[in-house]
Design a protein around this motif. Structure first.
Motif, PDB file in Angstrom:
ATOM      1  N   GLN A 155       0.820  -1.202   0.000  1.00  0.00           N
ATOM      2  CA  GLN A 155       0.000   0.000   0.000  1.00  0.00           C
ATOM      3  C   GLN A 155       0.861   1.262   0.000  1.00  0.00           C
ATOM      4  O   GLN A 155       1.936   1.302   0.599  1.00  0.00           O
ATOM      5  N   LYS A 156       0.355   2.280  -0.682  1.00  0.00           N
ATOM      6  CA  LYS A 156       1.002   3.588  -0.671  1.00  0.00           C
ATOM      7  C   LYS A 156       0.405   4.420   0.468  1.00  0.00           C
ATOM      8  O   LYS A 156      -0.789   4.355   0.743  1.00  0.00           O
ATOM      9  N   VAL A 157       1.269   5.185   1.098  1.00  0.00           N
ATOM     10  CA  VAL A 157       0.869   5.933   2.289  1.00  0.00           C
ATOM     11  C   VAL A 157       1.343   7.377   2.194  1.00  0.00           C
ATOM     12  O   VAL A 157       2.377   7.666   1.575  1.00  0.00           O
ATOM     13  N   HIS A 170      -4.629  12.554  -1.383  1.00  0.00           N
ATOM     14  CA  HIS A 170      -4.205  11.176  -1.097  1.00  0.00           C
ATOM     15  C   HIS A 170      -5.393  10.268  -0.800  1.00  0.00           C
ATOM     16  O   HIS A 170      -5.398   9.099  -1.200  1.00  0.00           O
ATOM     17  N   HIS A 176      -4.735   6.265  -1.212  1.00  0.00           N
ATOM     18  CA  HIS A 176      -3.583   6.079  -0.329  1.00  0.00           C
ATOM     19  C   HIS A 176      -4.034   6.090   1.126  1.00  0.00           C
ATOM     20  O   HIS A 176      -5.018   6.761   1.468  1.00  0.00           O
ATOM     21  N   LEU A 177      -3.312   5.397   1.976  1.00  0.00           N
ATOM     22  CA  LEU A 177      -3.537   5.525   3.406  1.00  0.00           C
ATOM     23  C   LEU A 177      -3.012   6.883   3.857  1.00  0.00           C
ATOM     24  O   LEU A 177      -1.979   7.355   3.374  1.00  0.00           O
ATOM     25  N   ILE A 218      -1.798   8.791   7.257  1.00  0.00           N
ATOM     26  CA  ILE A 218      -1.396   8.512   8.633  1.00  0.00           C
ATOM     27  C   ILE A 218      -0.751   9.750   9.238  1.00  0.00           C
ATOM     28  O   ILE A 218       0.160  10.336   8.648  1.00  0.00           O
ATOM     29  N   ASP A 228      -6.402   7.449   8.430  1.00  0.00           N
ATOM     30  CA  ASP A 228      -6.596   6.010   8.618  1.00  0.00           C
ATOM     31  C   ASP A 228      -5.968   5.508   9.908  1.00  0.00           C
ATOM     32  O   ASP A 228      -6.386   4.483  10.455  1.00  0.00           O
ATOM     33  N   TYR A 280       0.674  -2.416   7.808  1.00  0.00           N
ATOM     34  CA  TYR A 280      -0.076  -2.167   6.580  1.00  0.00           C
ATOM     35  C   TYR A 280       0.626  -2.634   5.306  1.00  0.00           C
ATOM     36  O   TYR A 280       0.107  -2.409   4.206  1.00  0.00           O
ATOM     37  N   ILE A 305       3.489  -1.533   3.708  1.00  0.00           N
ATOM     38  CA  ILE A 305       3.615  -0.259   2.990  1.00  0.00           C
ATOM     39  C   ILE A 305       4.755  -0.289   1.975  1.00  0.00           C
ATOM     40  O   ILE A 305       5.840  -0.794   2.235  1.00  0.00           O
ATOM     41  N   SER A 359       5.678   6.073  -1.463  1.00  0.00           N
ATOM     42  CA  SER A 359       4.868   6.775  -0.472  1.00  0.00           C
ATOM     43  C   SER A 359       5.376   8.200  -0.266  1.00  0.00           C
ATOM     44  O   SER A 359       6.416   8.597  -0.808  1.00  0.00           O
TER      45      SER A 359
END
Length: 243
Positions: free
Chosen positions: A4-6, A103, A108-109, A111, A131, A169, A171, A176
């Protein structure tokens, strides 16, 4: 499983145009729940007139803030924390507010990793649909502040937080993003493929410029009034005003 992209965001000075902990401190003073410690007040006045050092002010305020929390109930702290978010949480930079939404739109997540107290950061994260988040943990027992703080305001702490999020996650750090404004955010920027420094402090900018690899991929963003400027760290010229 696909990585996943964050987008990691600092809050104070990056999203919020001040400091949540300081805002809570002011609110406690305004509500007459604590007395504004005189040294913190003098240091703030020096900073306000640009005659003092911001770090000195922050150190004085943190000391007074932590001591004051020991005299308050958790109910008082939670009530005033909600008040701060309700009244102040919209006082954010246009750029980072738009990036949070950007995002989200990309899937994207989002954070938040912040040095402000967890009871403030959690509420800010909820308002902006983050998230997940990590913040400085103020330890309470039986409704009273113990005086113990697990910090999240320095670069090594934020580095470890990213490690935990990567494991949680799965990541893809190379693709990211991170957004920060001070030295405490250095690890956040260093760890990702797309680092962005927002209104960076002088020492932070100098540290980025000194790291050739990081400097090549970092974008500097400065927001003033209704204009947003963006440029490379190598194009930033620091002016010495001590003359």
């Amino acid at each position: 499983m696909q990585k996943q992209k964050v987008a990691f965001f600092d809050i104070d000075g990056t999203i919020y145009r001040d400091n949540l902990m300081v805002e809570h401190f002011r609110t406690l003073v305004d509500f007459d729940l604590i007395e504004h410690e005189s040294n913190a007040k003098k240091t703030y006045q020096d900073w306000f007139k640009r005659q003092g050092d911001y770090e000195d002010y922050m150190n004085a305020v943190v000391k007074a803030y932590v001591e004051s929390l020991g005299t308050l109930t958790k109910t008082d702290v939670d009530f005033t924390a909600k008040f701060v978010i309700k009244r102040k949480a919209d006082r954010v930079y246009r750029f980072t507010r738009s990036m949070i939404q950007h995002h989200h739109d990309l899937g994207h997540l989002v954070i938040f990793i912040s040095g402000s107290p967890d009871f403030l950061v959690g509420k800010m994260a909820k308002k902006y649909n983050a998230d997940d988040f990590e913040a400085s943990t103020y330890v309470y027992k039986n409704g009273c502040f113990t005086g113990e703080i697990i910090p999240m305001w320095d670069s090594p702490s934020k580095d470890k937080a990213i490690d935990r999020f990567v494991e949680k996650y799965n990541i893809d750090l190379e693709n990211s993003y991170s957004y920060g404004d001070t030295n405490g955010d250095f690890a956040m920027l260093k760890r990702v493929g797309h680092p962005v420094a927002i209104n960076p402090a002088k020492e932070f900018l100098e540290r980025i410029q000194a790291d050739e690899e990081l400097s090549e991929r970092t974008r500097i963003v400065v927001e003033r009034k209704d204009t947003i400027y963006t440029f490379s760290p190598k194009d930033a010229v620091l002016i010495d005003t001590d003359y």
